[in-house]
Design an enzyme around this catalytic site. Structure first.
Site, PDB file in Angstrom:
ATOM      1  N   HIS A 166      -1.811  -5.336  -6.898  1.00  0.00           N
ATOM      2  CA  HIS A 166      -2.299  -4.182  -6.137  1.00  0.00           C
ATOM      3  C   HIS A 166      -1.062  -3.603  -5.463  1.00  0.00           C
ATOM      4  O   HIS A 166      -0.383  -4.309  -4.717  1.00  0.00           O
ATOM      5  CB  HIS A 166      -3.340  -4.617  -5.103  1.00  0.00           C
ATOM      6  CG  HIS A 166      -4.037  -3.472  -4.434  1.00  0.00           C
ATOM      7  ND1 HIS A 166      -5.061  -3.648  -3.526  1.00  0.00           N
ATOM      8  CD2 HIS A 166      -3.875  -2.115  -4.531  1.00  0.00           C
ATOM      9  CE1 HIS A 166      -5.489  -2.480  -3.093  1.00  0.00           C
ATOM     10  NE2 HIS A 166      -4.783  -1.526  -3.685  1.00  0.00           N
ATOM     11  N   LEU A 167      -0.754  -2.343  -5.731  1.00  0.00           N
ATOM     12  CA  LEU A 167       0.530  -1.762  -5.353  1.00  0.00           C
ATOM     13  C   LEU A 167       0.868  -2.003  -3.878  1.00  0.00           C
ATOM     14  O   LEU A 167       0.086  -1.641  -2.989  1.00  0.00           O
ATOM     15  CB  LEU A 167       0.527  -0.263  -5.645  1.00  0.00           C
ATOM     16  CG  LEU A 167       1.824   0.487  -5.303  1.00  0.00           C
ATOM     17  CD1 LEU A 167       3.002  -0.083  -6.069  1.00  0.00           C
ATOM     18  CD2 LEU A 167       1.667   1.976  -5.590  1.00  0.00           C
ATOM     19  N   HIS A 168       2.027  -2.593  -3.636  1.00  0.00           N
ATOM     20  CA  HIS A 168       2.469  -2.850  -2.269  1.00  0.00           C
ATOM     21  C   HIS A 168       3.971  -3.086  -2.224  1.00  0.00           C
ATOM     22  O   HIS A 168       4.583  -3.532  -3.185  1.00  0.00           O
ATOM     23  CB  HIS A 168       1.751  -4.069  -1.680  1.00  0.00           C
ATOM     24  CG  HIS A 168       2.081  -5.370  -2.361  1.00  0.00           C
ATOM     25  ND1 HIS A 168       1.591  -5.702  -3.616  1.00  0.00           N
ATOM     26  CD2 HIS A 168       2.863  -6.427  -1.984  1.00  0.00           C
ATOM     27  CE1 HIS A 168       2.022  -6.904  -3.964  1.00  0.00           C
ATOM     28  NE2 HIS A 168       2.814  -7.362  -2.993  1.00  0.00           N
ATOM     29  N   PHE A 169       4.548  -2.740  -1.086  1.00  0.00           N
ATOM     30  CA  PHE A 169       5.921  -3.088  -0.735  1.00  0.00           C
ATOM     31  C   PHE A 169       5.862  -4.081   0.417  1.00  0.00           C
ATOM     32  O   PHE A 169       4.875  -4.142   1.158  1.00  0.00           O
ATOM     33  CB  PHE A 169       6.704  -1.853  -0.281  1.00  0.00           C
ATOM     34  CG  PHE A 169       6.872  -0.795  -1.345  1.00  0.00           C
ATOM     35  CD1 PHE A 169       8.065  -0.696  -2.056  1.00  0.00           C
ATOM     36  CD2 PHE A 169       5.852   0.101  -1.628  1.00  0.00           C
ATOM     37  CE1 PHE A 169       8.225   0.287  -3.034  1.00  0.00           C
ATOM     38  CE2 PHE A 169       6.006   1.083  -2.598  1.00  0.00           C
ATOM     39  CZ  PHE A 169       7.201   1.170  -3.299  1.00  0.00           C
TER      40      PHE A 169
END
Length: 435
Positions: A232-235
């Site tokens: 799940h897109l994350h930085f």
């Protein structure tokens, strides 16, 4: 299909072993799914978008507002007992040597968790809503929404409605922190984007680094196959008040890219990589890096990204450790350390899980681990050529390395048990920079 077993990092208190999440759907958790979203509110930080990095110096704020807000909210979650352990109690030291690798003993990040299988030979994988994702976290773990201001002025709203239609980006705590202020930036959280960089999300990460205005605050990104465990897109981001070793490594300019962005190669460091800096605007820098990341994703090349210097300098690091691990090409000695070389480790912050490894930490051991992460010189030059072709980065003039710089690269290759070969893509200007 290549798979490895590793203990997944717990980033949320609502994260459970596969199969344990069940069909509860977040009800009763005050989560970010349909069951709990109607009427929900969260703090909102609206940042000012700048046309250029230089213009950010003209801010008239009396202090770094985002910096103060983030740390204040993070400390509030400490007082509320939301973290799995006290990261400030973890022993940390700078390892003696030329590079200044940082070692931390963090035994809390892998205790009471069973190893899980992860596919490592596919960088792009579809989002799977049945697995843990950030819409399942409780709102108490979210610090604030983060979006561009509509009127060009920095604003903070303590209790703003969640606009489901626009899918807000949010900043949340990592309940298994590596360092002080460890948070997650989750772009457009309700869109449930898989872990893959796009231009809009990367520009958001640069804005966060710039807005924080703190050189000790860095953001990092891990692709699938490069030790991201949540699709799940994350930085990630945290504070570390010493330079990362990779930030001090010398570089050699390869080329100028569109929009004034300078692309350089990292020298005298165990992991080969590229550095992007400059640009007439933050958008120029973001385009150069995000287009390069998209190229790596599309070519199934795992990679890590470090955003440093308040968003003005970006390190792009293709890697192959997980692939080597799956193929049985990593020594048992290194595997026994249980170190997963993601962006922070590659940058020189070695997070160690065993006291014996911490007590015996030395520069040679750090180098040996990171050398296994790096692509070979020949493969790295092939990857550079792929990137430059994809982003239409023309290298117009071939310049040979000086004898001294050639020897530097040969020395690194010797330490990495590799062989130096003539670069496929030569630079248009040779320039050694020591930071």
């Amino acid at each position: 299909m290549l798979r490895i077993k590793r203990v997944p990092t717990i980033v949320s208190n609502y994260q459970k072993d596969d199969g344990e999440d069940g069909g509860v759907g977040g009800c009763g958790r005050n989560c970010l799914r349909e069951c709990c979203l109607p009427g929900a509110k969260l703090p909102l930080y609206a940042f000012r978008k700048f046309d250029s990095v230089e213009s950010s110096d003209k801010k008239d704020l009396p202090f770094a507002f985002l910096d103060s807000l983030l740390l204040g909210e993070w400390e509030d979650r400490v007082e509320r007992g939301l973290f799995r352990y006290d990261v400030t109690a973890c022993s940390t030291k700078v390892i003696p040597g030329d590079y200044g690798f940082i070692a931390q003993l963090n035994e809390g990040r892998h205790l009471k968790k069973r190893p899980t299988e992860f596919q490592v030979d596919k960088v792009l994988q579809p989002f799977d809503g049945s697995k843990f994702n950030f819409t399942k976290v409780g709102k108490e773990e979210i610090l604030f929404q983060f979006e561009a201001s509509k009127d060009g002025e920095v604003k903070f709203y303590p209790n703003a409605p969640i606009d489901v239609e626009s899918s807000p980006s949010v900043v949340a705590i990592n309940v298994s922190p590596i360092e002080y202020g460890h948070v997650l930036l989750i772009p457009r959280i309700l869109e449930c984007l898989p872990q893959r960089i796009d231009g809009e999300s990367f520009l958001l990460a640069l804005h966060m680094a710039l807005e924080a205005g703190n050189p000790y605050f860095r953001l990092g990104y891990n692709s699938l196959g490069a030790f991201a465990t949540i699709n799940h897109l994350h930085f990630q981001a945290y504070y570390l008040d010493v330079p990362f070793p990779i930030e001090k490594a010398p570089t050699r300019k390869i080329t100028d890219f569109n929009g004034g962005v300078v692309i350089s190669e990292i020298l005298k460091y165990p992991v080969r990589g590229l550095v992007f800096e400059g640009g007439y605007s933050l958008q120029d820098l973001s385009n150069a890096v995000s287009d390069s990341c998209i190229c790596l994703q599309d070519n199934n090349i795992p990679y890590n990204v470090l955003i440093s210097d308040s968003g003005t300098r970006v390190f792009l690091l293709p890697q192959c450790y997980a692939e080597k691990q799956a193929l049985g090409e990593v020594s048992s000695e290194l595997l026994d350390t249980q170190v997963n070389p993601a962006v922070w480790e590659i940058s020189g912050h070695m997070v160690l899980k065993r006291k014996q490894d911490y007590d015996g930490a030395c520069e040679d051991n750090a180098w040996r681990l990171l050398a296994e992460v790096s692509l070979s010189e020949a493969r790295f030059q092939e990857v550079i050529a792929i990137i430059f072709e994809a982003i239409s980065c023309a290298v117009t003039e071939n310049v040979s390395l000086s004898d001294e710089d050639e020897q530097d690269l040969e020395d690194v290759d010797a330490l990495n048990n590799g062989s130096h070969q003539t670069a496929i893509v030569a630079g248009k200007q040779e320039c050694l920079v020591q930071h």
